[in-house]
Each structure stands twice: as C-alpha cells, then as structure tokens.
Design an enzyme around this catalytic site. Sequence first.
Site, mmCIF file in Angstrom:
data_model
loop_
_atom_site.group_PDB
_atom_site.id
_atom_site.type_symbol
_atom_site.label_atom_id
_atom_site.label_comp_id
_atom_site.label_asym_id
_atom_site.label_seq_id
_atom_site.Cartn_x
_atom_site.Cartn_y
_atom_site.Cartn_z
ATOM 1 N N ASP A 136 -32.062 -0.093 -48.125
ATOM 2 C CA ASP A 136 -31.297 0.289 -49.311
ATOM 3 C C ASP A 136 -32.130 0.195 -50.580
ATOM 4 O O ASP A 136 -32.086 1.080 -51.435
ATOM 5 C CB ASP A 136 -30.054 -0.587 -49.450
ATOM 6 C CG ASP A 136 -29.271 -0.246 -50.709
ATOM 7 O OD1 ASP A 136 -28.864 0.921 -50.848
ATOM 8 O OD2 ASP A 136 -29.085 -1.136 -51.555
ATOM 9 N N MET A 149 -24.427 -14.034 -32.701
ATOM 10 C CA MET A 149 -23.965 -12.917 -33.531
ATOM 11 C C MET A 149 -24.316 -13.138 -35.001
ATOM 12 O O MET A 149 -24.639 -12.185 -35.714
ATOM 13 C CB MET A 149 -22.459 -12.699 -33.358
ATOM 14 C CG MET A 149 -22.069 -12.228 -31.960
ATOM 15 S SD MET A 149 -23.040 -10.835 -31.333
ATOM 16 C CE MET A 149 -22.712 -9.598 -32.545
ATOM 17 N N GLU A 150 -24.277 -14.375 -35.449
ATOM 18 C CA GLU A 150 -24.641 -14.669 -36.841
ATOM 19 C C GLU A 150 -26.116 -14.373 -37.086
ATOM 20 O O GLU A 150 -26.480 -13.790 -38.114
ATOM 21 C CB GLU A 150 -24.302 -16.123 -37.170
ATOM 22 C CG GLU A 150 -22.809 -16.384 -37.317
ATOM 23 C CD GLU A 150 -22.015 -16.364 -36.012
ATOM 24 O OE1 GLU A 150 -20.778 -16.328 -36.088
ATOM 25 O OE2 GLU A 150 -22.620 -16.372 -34.918
ATOM 26 N N LEU A 182 -14.057 -9.987 -32.792
ATOM 27 C CA LEU A 182 -13.621 -11.130 -31.993
ATOM 28 C C LEU A 182 -14.515 -12.347 -32.149
ATOM 29 O O LEU A 182 -14.500 -13.269 -31.340
ATOM 30 C CB LEU A 182 -13.517 -10.715 -30.515
ATOM 31 C CG LEU A 182 -12.526 -9.574 -30.265
ATOM 32 C CD1 LEU A 182 -12.582 -9.124 -28.821
ATOM 33 C CD2 LEU A 182 -11.114 -9.963 -30.667
ATOM 34 N N CYS A 183 -15.284 -12.375 -33.221
ATOM 35 C CA CYS A 183 -16.192 -13.489 -33.501
ATOM 36 C C CYS A 183 -15.421 -14.649 -34.138
ATOM 37 O O CYS A 183 -14.599 -14.436 -35.025
ATOM 38 C CB CYS A 183 -17.263 -13.013 -34.478
ATOM 39 S SG CYS A 183 -18.902 -13.322 -33.930
ATOM 40 N N HIS A 184 -15.718 -15.857 -33.698
ATOM 41 C CA HIS A 184 -15.073 -17.040 -34.273
ATOM 42 C C HIS A 184 -15.677 -17.353 -35.648
ATOM 43 O O HIS A 184 -16.891 -17.228 -35.827
ATOM 44 C CB HIS A 184 -15.303 -18.265 -33.378
ATOM 45 C CG HIS A 184 -14.583 -18.194 -32.082
ATOM 46 N ND1 HIS A 184 -15.101 -17.538 -30.990
ATOM 47 C CD2 HIS A 184 -13.380 -18.690 -31.703
ATOM 48 C CE1 HIS A 184 -14.246 -17.635 -29.986
ATOM 49 N NE2 HIS A 184 -13.199 -18.329 -30.391
#
Length: 160
Positions: free
Chosen positions: A130, A115-116, A77-79
């Site tokens: 990794d 969020m970014e 639901l992130c823009h």
Amino acid sequence: MKRKTLTHFDGTGNARMVDVGAKEITERVAVARASVTMQAATLKLIATRKAKKGDVLAVAQLAGIMAAKRTPELIPLCHPLALSSVDVKLSLDAKRKAVDIEATCKLKGRTGVEMEALTAASVAALTVYDMCKAVDRGMVISGVKLVHKSGGKSGTWDAK
C-alpha cells in the site's frame, strides 16, 4: 494412527467455534513469514526512508502488530486471545529486491497463535504494498507461511 479431521465443523457440516475450555493452558508460540518483491528503485526508496507516505518499515511493523491483535475480527472462527507478545521484524534483501517479514506471536492459553502470526505477516506485507504502490504496482507478495509453532497437545512443529 488416528485420522485427522477438520475441527471447525460439527457432525452435520455446520461451522462452529471449537470449544477449547478443557484444553490445558500452555505457552504457545507461532512464527510466520512473508516477502514482498519489488523493483530495485522501490527498495531503495524504502531503505532511504524516502517513500512519500513515510517510513514504510516502521508503519508496516506497527500494522502487523495491530493486525495480530485483531485477528478474531477478521477470521470468523478464531478465538479472541490475550496475546503476551507480538514481534514483527522487517528486513531488506537487496539481492532479491525484497522486504522480508517475520512475525512471532506468544501467549499462555488453551489455543494456538498460528492465525495471529499469519495475519501479522500478511498485513505487514499488504502495508508495504500500500505504501509503495504509487511507484511500483508490480510488487508481489509471496511466501506467506507458518514456519514454527510450539505448545499445546500437538507439541512443536517446524516447516521443512
């Protein structure tokens, strides 16, 4: 005092993308951090750029930047945002045997970039893992957290 509510659900509990159209455009900044702890020998491989997959810090930095730009593809639901800046810094802490990551995201817009920044720090940490897992599967990713956000109606927030 106004009660805080979850914004990504409608009145019946269905998920929704928040309408930010009426919000004021402001400069918004978010800073997130993460750490990857490891064996001393693994940290030395990173520091001396001797890891078989290449320059761990450079690749993780680029992965973090790329991840910030792709956040709405990963978080439902992130823009999608027009980021004006993404800065990912990685540093070595020999005493803690850790790679520390700090991601800063900026834009001028109607919604925040927390969020970014969190995605950038997380993916940079995953990339360190990794690239080094062949020699150290016991690495630990920890401390993924938002440490600063500014802009918008809620103003500035800093972690304690």
